[in-house]
Scaffold this motif. Structure first.
Motif, short mmCIF file in Angstrom:
data_model
loop_
_atom_site.label_atom_id
_atom_site.label_comp_id
_atom_site.label_asym_id
_atom_site.label_seq_id
_atom_site.Cartn_x
_atom_site.Cartn_y
_atom_site.Cartn_z
N GLY A 124 0.82 -1.20 0.00
CA GLY A 124 0.00 0.00 0.00
C GLY A 124 0.86 1.25 0.00
N PHE A 125 0.37 2.28 -0.65
CA PHE A 125 1.06 3.56 -0.72
C PHE A 125 0.10 4.66 -0.30
CE2 PHE A 125 2.97 0.81 -3.90
CZ PHE A 125 4.31 0.87 -3.53
N HIS A 126 0.60 5.61 0.46
CA HIS A 126 -0.20 6.73 0.91
C HIS A 126 0.47 8.01 0.43
CE1 HIS A 126 -2.55 4.20 3.66
NE2 HIS A 126 -1.41 3.54 3.82
N TYR B 295 -1.38 -4.36 4.34
CA TYR B 295 -2.55 -3.54 4.09
C TYR B 295 -3.05 -2.81 5.33
CZ TYR B 295 -2.84 -5.69 -0.48
OH TYR B 295 -2.56 -6.11 -1.74
N ARG B 296 -2.96 -3.42 6.47
CA ARG B 296 -3.54 -2.84 7.68
C ARG B 296 -2.48 -2.31 8.64
NH1 ARG B 296 -8.78 -6.38 9.32
NH2 ARG B 296 -9.79 -6.21 7.31
N THR B 297 -1.45 -1.72 8.14
CA THR B 297 -0.43 -1.14 9.00
C THR B 297 -0.34 0.35 8.77
OG1 THR B 297 1.32 -1.54 7.40
CG2 THR B 297 0.98 -3.23 9.07
N ASP B 298 0.22 1.02 9.74
CA ASP B 298 0.43 2.46 9.65
C ASP B 298 1.77 2.78 10.30
OD1 ASP B 298 -0.09 5.07 9.06
OD2 ASP B 298 -1.41 5.41 10.76
N ILE B 299 2.83 2.12 9.81
CA ILE B 299 4.13 2.24 10.45
C ILE B 299 5.16 2.97 9.59
CG2 ILE B 299 3.84 0.19 11.87
CD1 ILE B 299 5.50 -1.36 9.81
#
Length: 69
Positions: free
Chosen positions: A33-35, A53-57
């Motif tokens: 995933g890319f933000h 997919y479900r990380t925010d690190i």
């Protein structure tokens, strides 16, 4: 074509502005995933790559080249 609008070579234009992918602060091949986010203070585009997919690190960093004014 060329009278009402100009046709640009977007690959060339992107090379002048964006950093190459090999110099990014994360491995693109390992990310799922890319933000992308625009910084309000500096008006730069920040990018973060996530390995799951479900990380925010991930760490957000600028994807544009530094320009000399």
């Amino acid at each position: 074509m060329g009278t009402d609008w100009e046709a640009y070579d977007w690959k060339k234009e992107a090379r002048d502005i964006a950093k190459v992918t090999s110099s990014s602060h994360f491995k693109i091949s390992q990310c799922k995933g890319f933000h992308l986010r625009r910084s309000v203070k500096t008006n730069n585009i920040l990018m973060r790559g996530e390995p799951h997919y479900r990380t925010d690190i991930g760490i957000e960093r600028d994807i544009a080249k530094k320009t000399l004014h």
